[in-house]
Scaffold this active site. Structure first.
Site, mmCIF file in Angstrom:
data_model
loop_
_atom_site.group_PDB
_atom_site.id
_atom_site.type_symbol
_atom_site.label_atom_id
_atom_site.label_comp_id
_atom_site.label_asym_id
_atom_site.label_seq_id
_atom_site.Cartn_x
_atom_site.Cartn_y
_atom_site.Cartn_z
ATOM 1 N N ASP A 174 -12.990 21.217 10.094
ATOM 2 C CA ASP A 174 -12.933 22.478 9.354
ATOM 3 C C ASP A 174 -12.746 22.278 7.849
ATOM 4 O O ASP A 174 -12.506 23.247 7.121
ATOM 5 C CB ASP A 174 -11.815 23.367 9.902
ATOM 6 C CG ASP A 174 -10.449 22.735 9.771
ATOM 7 O OD1 ASP A 174 -10.370 21.487 9.809
ATOM 8 O OD2 ASP A 174 -9.456 23.460 9.629
ATOM 9 N N SER A 182 -9.781 22.193 14.147
ATOM 10 C CA SER A 182 -9.665 21.171 13.116
ATOM 11 C C SER A 182 -10.430 19.892 13.464
ATOM 12 O O SER A 182 -11.625 19.916 13.653
ATOM 13 C CB SER A 182 -8.191 20.887 12.849
ATOM 14 O OG SER A 182 -8.050 20.010 11.773
ATOM 15 N N HIS A 183 -9.704 18.790 13.604
ATOM 16 C CA HIS A 183 -10.315 17.483 13.830
ATOM 17 C C HIS A 183 -10.531 17.200 15.313
ATOM 18 O O HIS A 183 -11.029 16.133 15.665
ATOM 19 C CB HIS A 183 -9.394 16.419 13.236
ATOM 20 C CG HIS A 183 -7.993 16.588 13.722
ATOM 21 N ND1 HIS A 183 -7.196 17.639 13.299
ATOM 22 C CD2 HIS A 183 -7.275 15.915 14.634
ATOM 23 C CE1 HIS A 183 -6.043 17.587 13.916
ATOM 24 N NE2 HIS A 183 -6.063 16.556 14.737
ATOM 25 N N THR A 218 6.499 19.176 9.713
ATOM 26 C CA THR A 218 5.059 18.965 9.828
ATOM 27 C C THR A 218 4.312 20.294 9.941
ATOM 28 O O THR A 218 4.735 21.183 10.668
ATOM 29 C CB THR A 218 4.786 18.109 11.078
ATOM 30 O OG1 THR A 218 5.401 16.847 10.876
ATOM 31 C CG2 THR A 218 3.306 17.927 11.317
ATOM 32 N N ASP A 274 -10.455 20.706 5.940
ATOM 33 C CA ASP A 274 -9.191 20.702 5.198
ATOM 34 C C ASP A 274 -8.578 19.303 5.068
ATOM 35 O O ASP A 274 -7.668 19.102 4.280
ATOM 36 C CB ASP A 274 -8.187 21.718 5.771
ATOM 37 C CG ASP A 274 -7.860 21.467 7.222
ATOM 38 O OD1 ASP A 274 -8.423 20.536 7.815
ATOM 39 O OD2 ASP A 274 -7.023 22.225 7.770
ATOM 40 N N ARG A 275 -9.073 18.340 5.856
ATOM 41 C CA ARG A 275 -8.530 16.982 5.730
ATOM 42 C C ARG A 275 -9.437 16.118 4.869
ATOM 43 O O ARG A 275 -10.607 16.440 4.682
ATOM 44 C CB ARG A 275 -8.423 16.324 7.107
ATOM 45 C CG ARG A 275 -7.422 16.975 7.990
ATOM 46 C CD ARG A 275 -7.246 16.195 9.272
ATOM 47 N NE ARG A 275 -6.142 16.772 10.030
ATOM 48 C CZ ARG A 275 -5.463 16.144 10.964
ATOM 49 N NH1 ARG A 275 -5.767 14.909 11.285
ATOM 50 N NH2 ARG A 275 -4.471 16.739 11.587
ATOM 51 N N ASP A 300 -12.836 16.592 7.667
ATOM 52 C CA ASP A 300 -12.760 16.817 9.120
ATOM 53 C C ASP A 300 -13.551 18.040 9.576
ATOM 54 O O ASP A 300 -14.309 18.631 8.797
ATOM 55 C CB ASP A 300 -11.296 16.942 9.554
ATOM 56 C CG ASP A 300 -10.683 18.251 9.110
ATOM 57 O OD1 ASP A 300 -11.078 18.769 8.066
ATOM 58 O OD2 ASP A 300 -9.790 18.762 9.828
ATOM 59 N N LYS A 325 -4.494 23.021 3.154
ATOM 60 C CA LYS A 325 -4.903 21.747 2.600
ATOM 61 C C LYS A 325 -6.408 21.807 2.366
ATOM 62 O O LYS A 325 -7.088 22.662 2.936
ATOM 63 C CB LYS A 325 -4.520 20.609 3.522
ATOM 64 C CG LYS A 325 -5.006 20.740 4.940
ATOM 65 C CD LYS A 325 -4.247 19.752 5.813
ATOM 66 C CE LYS A 325 -4.657 19.898 7.264
ATOM 67 N NZ LYS A 325 -3.541 19.874 8.178
ATOM 68 N N THR A 341 1.248 23.541 15.994
ATOM 69 C CA THR A 341 1.407 23.207 14.582
ATOM 70 C C THR A 341 0.464 24.043 13.711
ATOM 71 O O THR A 341 0.784 24.398 12.589
ATOM 72 C CB THR A 341 1.108 21.710 14.351
ATOM 73 O OG1 THR A 341 1.780 20.949 15.356
ATOM 74 C CG2 THR A 341 1.560 21.241 12.995
HETATM 75 C C1 G1P Z 1 -1.262 17.358 13.206
HETATM 76 C C2 G1P Z 1 -0.724 16.613 12.013
HETATM 77 C C3 G1P Z 1 -0.078 17.573 11.045
HETATM 78 C C4 G1P Z 1 -1.079 18.651 10.657
HETATM 79 C C5 G1P Z 1 -1.657 19.301 11.886
HETATM 80 C C6 G1P Z 1 -2.769 20.291 11.551
HETATM 81 O O1 G1P Z 1 -0.219 18.022 13.875
HETATM 82 O O2 G1P Z 1 0.186 15.613 12.405
HETATM 83 O O3 G1P Z 1 0.370 16.873 9.919
HETATM 84 O O4 G1P Z 1 -0.477 19.624 9.857
HETATM 85 O O5 G1P Z 1 -2.195 18.317 12.761
HETATM 86 O O6 G1P Z 1 -3.845 19.687 10.901
HETATM 87 P P1 G1P Z 1 0.519 17.424 15.175
HETATM 88 O O7 G1P Z 1 -0.549 17.159 16.194
HETATM 89 O O8 G1P Z 1 1.161 16.158 14.744
HETATM 90 O O9 G1P Z 1 1.496 18.482 15.577
HETATM 91 ZN ZN ZN Z 2 -8.573 20.450 9.808
#
Ligand code: G1P
Ligand code: ZN
Length: 543
Positions: free
Chosen positions: A279, A113-114, A344, A281-282, A277, A376, A18
């Site tokens: 990085d 990211s998170h 997504t 962006d959240r 989060d 974001k 993603t």
């Molecule tokens: C998840 C979130 C999605 C976001 C992505 C990156 O992806 O659901 O909305 O854009 O992290 O931060 P997923 O693990 O669902 O593919």
């Molecule tokens: Zn992030």
């Protein structure tokens, strides 16, 4: 300094999800893994010769080493300049902004990211294009194809570049410019928001707690909130970034930001709470005793964005990812502006923002942002809320209450089943897919199915087509359940179940989401046979 050509072989599994390539850190550290992927990116974008890039990351374990490799490879591939955040630090939104304002050809963002950080946790690398946004599907595919046929990569034989000192140095024929990671970002925020009004709010005694979760937003939040806006020292919690995020899970939701939730529901809670989060962006938004779901936050921002100077002329349109609740749709309808529903992932918003079709977008996964950059932006959302609170004079709870009375409430919850056996997860999705054609009109757990499909998206700007983006089942009365597999996990499969129901009865706006959604939850269980197929009798994470 000599440039070497190193022979290599394709490495399996270098397919971006993603949001870029995410793997366990130790996988990224295996010989040639990072180098192969970087060379595949450089080949996939048509080479690096004469190009300029931004490089930076969230400071997690391996960030500094990986940046040195990227610098040596960019130099060996003929890049002209790389702009790096001091000590290798750049939040994702700050990197997106730098790519845009310095007009570079693209950028490398190092982050998972998170996801937790550390040698036994996760690492990630993402390529962003010259508009500052994640590589499009076409470029992502070109990069992936390179990973499957790569035979060599180029790297310079050189010492590490000193990234602790601001200024310019040369690495072979390539210029390396080390910049302050916060300055340009802080300046941009000052242009978008009414900093005078927010300063006055803090002066009047308004109290806030911002949880940086030991991640990259710490320096940004400290400079902007405590420095520029005059919030009291101590407003920013866990503000020093650490390579393993203090051993925590830097995901801003009520589960992982429980320290902040405790503060916001405790006695003498501050007026406003927020978190970001790994990085940056959240975002998470919470008032005193009033948690705001990301889908609701997007809707409230859509309704009030004109209070911020950067959005004074109103919104051209809004966009949300498909699993995000329809709360923002109701605002868009009332305002007479278009609302786009995308797959997504932030990469799908880029074309809409570039074309000016939308200038506000968001996802249920705590991502909110606008056309100021192409990612974001966690702090942006927090400052937007502060701006709305300061200029409207209303608390978070009051804003939510009046929002639901005006537009109705989209009760919403996401249930995640993590690290599920991959075959079982795919079996569950196949089973759902097989039922799609015959579901309409069926009764499930007392609800009637009105429509069921697998989401596919044709981009209205570039006409690209993306399939298999989640299975959705709609019920009479506006209830909905969506099933999809995560594209960011690094172990097994994660099944995400998104549950939603609209309520417009003013007497029923204050229910607990899990109660309001009980029949939708039962329908999801029955349709997908979650327990039988996964062996799990409850979700791992509910947000
Ligand atoms: C998840 C979130 C999605 C976001 C992505 C990156 O992806 O659901 O909305 O854009 O992290 O931060 P997923 O693990 O669902 O593919
Ligand atoms: Zn992030």
């Amino acid at each position: 300094m000599t440039a070497h050509t190193i022979s290599t072989k394709p490495i399996d599994g270098q397919k971006a999800g993603t949001s870029g390539l995410r793997k366990q850190t130790r996988v990224f550290m295996t010989p040639h893994f990072l180098e192969n992927y970087v060379q595949s990116i450089l080949n996939g974008i048509g080479g690096a010769k004469g190009k300029a890039f931004v490089v930076g990351g969230d400071g997690r374990y391996f960030n500094d080493q990986a940046i040195q490799v990227i610098l040596r490879m960019a130099a060996a591939n003929g890049a002209s300049e790389v702009i790096v955040g001091q000590n290798g630090i750049l939040s994702t939104p700050a990197a997106s902004n730098l790519i845009r304002i310095r007009k570079t050809d693209g950028g490398f963002i190092l982050s998972a990211s998170h996801n937790p950080g550390g040698i036994d946790a996760d690492f990630g690398l993402k390529y962003n294009m010259s508009n500052g946004g994640p590589a499009t599907e076409t470029v992502t595919q070109a990069i992936f194809e390179q990973t499957t046929s790569l035979t060599e990569y180029q790297i310079l034989d050189a010492q590490d570049v000193d990234l602790s000192t601001l200024g310019e140095t040369m690495l072979g024929d390539m210029k390396v410019t080390v910049i302050d990671p916060v300055a340009d970002y802080a300046k941009m925020m000052g242009e978008l928001f009414d900093f005078e009004a927010i300063r006055a709010l803090f002066l009047s005694g308004f109290r806030m707690a911002f949880d940086a979760m030991h991640a990259v937003t710490g320096p940004y939040a400290t400079t902007i909130l405590e420095g520029v806006l005059g919030a009291p020292k101590g407003t920013v919690l866990n503000g020093i970034p650490s390579p393993d995020f203090g051993g925590g899970h830097p995901d801003p939701n009520p589960i992982w930001a429980h320290e902040l939730m405790g503060i916001m529901t405790g006695h003498d809670a501050p007026d406003f709470g927020a978190a970001s989060d790994g990085d940056g962006d959240r975002n998470m938004i919470v008032g005193r005793g009033a948690y705001v779901t990301p889908s609701d936050s997007l809707a409230v921002i859509a309704a009030h964005a004109h209070l911020a100077p950067g959005y004074r002329n109103g919104l051209s349109g809004v966009a949300r990812s498909m699993p995000t609740s329809g709360a923002v749709d109701r605002v868009a309808k009332a305002k007479g502006i278009p609302c786009y529903e995308t797959p997504t992932g932030w990469k799908f918003f880029g074309t809409l923002l570039d074309a000016g079709k939308a200038n506000l977008c968001g996802e249920e996964s705590a991502g909110t942002g606008s056309d100021h950059i192409r990612e974001k932006d966690g702090l942006w959302a927090v400052l937007m809320w502060l701006n709305i609170i300061a200029t409207s004079g209303h608390s978070v709870a009051a804003l939510m209450d009046s929002h639901w009375r005006t537009y109705g409430r989209n009760y919403y919850s996401r249930h995640d089943y993590e690290a599920v056996d991959s075959a079982a997860a795919h079996g569950l999705m196949d089973h759902l897919r097989a039922q799609l054609a015959s579901l309409r009109g069926h009764h499930v757990a007392g609800l009637t199915v009105t429509e069921a499909d697998e989401f596919a998206y044709r981009d209205p700007v570039d006409d690209s087509y993306t399939e298999a983006q989640g299975i959705r089942v709609m019920f009479t009365g506006g209830a909905r359940v969506v099933f999809r597999l995560s594209g960011t996990g690094t172990q097994g499969a994660t099944i995400r179940v998104y549950l939603e129901r609209v309520e417009t009865d003013p007497n029923l706006l204050g229910l607990k989401p899990e109660d309001a959604l009980s029949d939708v939850i039962a329908a999801a269980q029955e349709l997908a046979q979650i327990t039988t197929r996964t062996g799990r009798d409850a979700p791992d994470v509910i947000t």
